[in-house]
Write an enzyme that holds these catalytic residues in place. Structure first.
Site, PDB file in Angstrom:
ATOM      1  CB  SER A  54      -0.940  -0.016   1.204  1.00  0.00           C
ATOM      2  OG  SER A  54      -0.193  -0.158   2.407  1.00  0.00           O
ATOM      3  CB  ALA A  84       3.758   0.926  -6.700  1.00  0.00           C
ATOM      4  CE1 TYR A 142       8.897   7.084   8.294  1.00  0.00           C
ATOM      5  CE2 TYR A 142       8.319   5.222   6.902  1.00  0.00           C
ATOM      6  CZ  TYR A 142       8.293   5.851   8.126  1.00  0.00           C
ATOM      7  OH  TYR A 142       7.643   5.259   9.180  1.00  0.00           O
ATOM      8  CD  GLN A 145      14.026  13.380   4.218  1.00  0.00           C
ATOM      9  OE1 GLN A 145      14.959  14.040   3.770  1.00  0.00           O
ATOM     10  NE2 GLN A 145      14.053  12.878   5.434  1.00  0.00           N
ATOM     11  N   GLY A 146      12.531  14.455  -0.785  1.00  0.00           N
ATOM     12  CA  GLY A 146      12.847  15.424  -1.847  1.00  0.00           C
ATOM     13  C   GLY A 146      11.652  15.756  -2.708  1.00  0.00           C
ATOM     14  CD  GLU A 195      15.862  15.530  -4.798  1.00  0.00           C
ATOM     15  OE1 GLU A 195      16.246  14.352  -4.778  1.00  0.00           O
ATOM     16  OE2 GLU A 195      14.691  15.857  -4.620  1.00  0.00           O
ATOM     17  CG  ASP A 222       8.559  -9.376   2.522  1.00  0.00           C
ATOM     18  OD1 ASP A 222       9.701  -9.675   2.914  1.00  0.00           O
ATOM     19  OD2 ASP A 222       7.696  -8.871   3.275  1.00  0.00           O
ATOM     20  NE  ARG A 249      20.189   9.998  -4.296  1.00  0.00           N
ATOM     21  CZ  ARG A 249      18.906   9.883  -4.140  1.00  0.00           C
ATOM     22  NH1 ARG A 249      18.339   8.699  -4.198  1.00  0.00           N
ATOM     23  NH2 ARG A 249      18.191  10.936  -3.923  1.00  0.00           N
TER      24      ARG A 249
END
Ligand code: FAD
Ligand code: SIN
Length: 521
Positions: free
Chosen positions: A11, A14, A46, A48-49, A116, A220, A288
């Site tokens: 959930s 996607a 979670y 952020q950007g 970014e 999973d 990155r």
């Protein structure tokens, strides 16, 4: 046995996006979402950007975003997929807005766009520094308005049901007919038979102890698909985020968004030297993989446990407006960004590979689709460009929806046998599970981290085999528990990462093996 038209596992962005779209279009069809924690718990929450979308047509263009994505992916992106995803961005954003998600706007009423690493332009739409939280909120709210969606929180998908489970079903085509589900509240295991199944089960961060991901990210879906014999690809490309907050105890890995570097923060070593310009002309805004590898090299040279992110020269009031959550989290840890540098360290963050899918989100198993971080579409190649992940999930959820709008899957008339746990007992071996988990995470961190070598990878395989055998024995004799299933899945995922690392003979993007000759960019 429960039956449904669509079974969605997960959930996050996607799973919810696909569910909302298909449920809106077909009110008479049933969607069941199983999710193993609270319904909002996910990597999505979670983020952020933000979401990378070309909106400022004067400065930016699809061409530039495509170029940036291809450069970050270091020659391994699927170019047609890159074009498709990037060009769909604005349309998918409109839908999110319709479902009630809010994004920051500037004084001119236009979207406030962030920048970014690896992006040549400002193009990241965001909701302060809690973009994922806002998207998850809006999607869940919309999902709850649709009566043909049922969300089952604390329901864990153990394994997919395929031909192999059904003796009477003879077919050359490997197909998926649903999944075995563990009700974590009651301990019951039941079957959900589905006409079509979507894996939207997210990432694998927890395979490495040090991660920006929440505890649900145990791979999973990828492990289930692998056991069911789906093709899994590009697992060697684990992305390490350069700037997770360093904590001495090494437990929490709160993310300091890349957007903070986009806002002008510098990376410094302990001596105060701003080292990124020594490694790449884009300095802190290199992609990155380059920033993480540069930090790793600084740490190896100095023997220090972390480097620093320096925000002290920035407009602090503006910083607080953009990044209120990061500002608050740092203060809670007695770091005042106005005067203190933030200790940061790379941490496992994202998996560029996963379950191989085509442009319609189809896996190599019939009736089984995958979307979001568990899937490998070809968008990211050897390294994902920041904020392209939420975008990919939105676009592929739409593609899978479009495919299902044209194809009404119906399951054949089959009887799926119930889950068989005869001869198993309730395990008392929680210590064994915890111990093996810690060993696995240490092994992955030490031998399969940012910089790899053939010797370390081969040693990792040997150690992993021991853990695998011990855990498989335990699994065969024990009643299902979430932690045992997750550990088993993480072992499968680790095996795939190590094996596919050994198969890669050329360094690309986020993959660096000292025994390979570094390819030139
Ligand atoms: P998730 O959001 O992780 O959802 C997976 C779901 O599957 C969860 O609900 C989980 O509980 C469920 N699940 C898993 N296994 C099972 C099982 N066995 N049974 C039942 N349910 C199961 N990307 C960007 O583009 N921009 C950003 O700014 C950004 N920032 C990020 C910041 C952080 C700290 C992190 C961790 C990631 C960030 N990312 C960002 C990456 C992005 O958030 C994720 O890639 C994306 O949200 C993945 O979405 P998803 O729906 O595929 O998976
Ligand atoms: C971040 O905000 O730095 C994370 C962005 C991403 O993972 O795409």
């Amino acid at each position: 046995m429960v039956t449904t038209d669509y079974l969605v596992i997960g959930s996050g962005i996607a799973g919810l996006t696909f569910s909302v779209k298909i449920a809106e279009k077909f009110p008479d069809r049933k969607v069941i979402i199983v999710t193993k924690a609270n319904e909002d718990e996910s990597n999505t929450k979670y983020a952020q950007g933000g979401v990378a979308i070309v909106l400022d047509k004067e400065q930016d263009s699809f061409k530039k975003h495509i170029k940036d994505t291809l450069i970050a992916g270091d020659g391994l992106c699927h170019e047609a997929v890159v074009k498709l995803v990037i060009k769909e961005g604005p349309k998918r954003l409109k839908e999110l807005l319709l479902w009630g998600a809010n994004f920051d706007v500037n004084a001119n009423g236009k979207f406030d766009l962030g920048k970014e690493g690896g992006h040549s332009e400002y193009r990241v739409v965001h909701h302060k520094d809690i973009t994922g939280y806002e998207i998850e909120r809006a999607l869940l709210e919309r999902a709850h308005q649709l009566s043909n969606i049922t969300i089952l929180p604390h329901h864990f998908a153990i394994d997919l049901v395929t031909n192999h489970h059904i003796e009477s079903y003879k077919s050359e085509t490997l197909s998926c007919f649903g999944a075995y589900i563990f009700n974590q509240n009651t301990g019951d295991i039941f079957t959900i038979k589905a006409n079509s199944t979507l894996l939207a089960s997210g990432g694998i961060g927890c395979v490495y102890g040090h991660t920006t991901n929440p505890v649900i990210a145990t791979g999973d879906g990828i492990a289930m698909a692998y056991r069911a014999k789906a093709r899994i690809k590009d697992m060697e490309f684990v992305q390490f985020h350069p700037t997770a907050l360093y904590e001495e105890k090494g437990e929490s890995s709160f993310l300091i968004s890349e957007a903070v570097r986009g806002f002008g923060a510098y990376l410094r070593n302990k001596k105060g030297h701003r080292f990124m310009p020594d490694y790449d002309e884009r300095a802190e805004l290199a992609s990155r993989d380059i920033v993480s590898q540069s930090i790793d090299s600084e740490l190896k040279k100095s023997g220090e446990p972390h480097v620093y992110l320096d925000c002290t020269h920035l407009d602090i009031e503006a910083f607080k407006g953009h990044f209120p959550n990061i500002y608050k989290k740092c203060l809670e840890r007695h770091i005042n960004i106005e005067t203190d540098w933030i200790p940061v360290i790379p941490a496992s963050h994202y998996l560029c590979g996963g379950i191989k899918v085509n442009k319609k989100g189809k896996t190599t198993i019939s009736r089984l689709f995958a979307c979001g971080e568990c899937s490998r579409t070809g968008l990211h190649g050897a390294n994902r460009l920041a904020s392209n992940s939420l975008l990919e999930a939105l676009v592929y959820a739409h593609n899978i929806f479009k495919h299902h709008s044209k194809h009404d899957y119906k399951s054949p008339d089959i009887i799926i046998p119930d889950w068989n746990d005869e001869g198993t007992t309730i395990t008392e071996e929680h210590i064994l599970i915890q111990h093996n988990l810690k060993q696995l995470q240490a092994l992955m961190r030490n031998y399969v981290g940012i910089i790899r070598s053939n010797k370390r990878l081969k040693r990792a395989i040997k150690h992993l085999d021991l853990i695998y055998n011990e855990v498989e024995d335990l699994y065969k004799e024990s009643k299902i528990t979430t932690s045992l299933c997750e550990l088993r899945n993480m072992i499968n995922v680790s095996h795939l990462i190590i094996r596919q690392s050994l198969d890669r003979k050329e360094n690309k993007g986020g993959y660096f093996n000292v025994d390979n000759v570094k390819s030139t960019r």
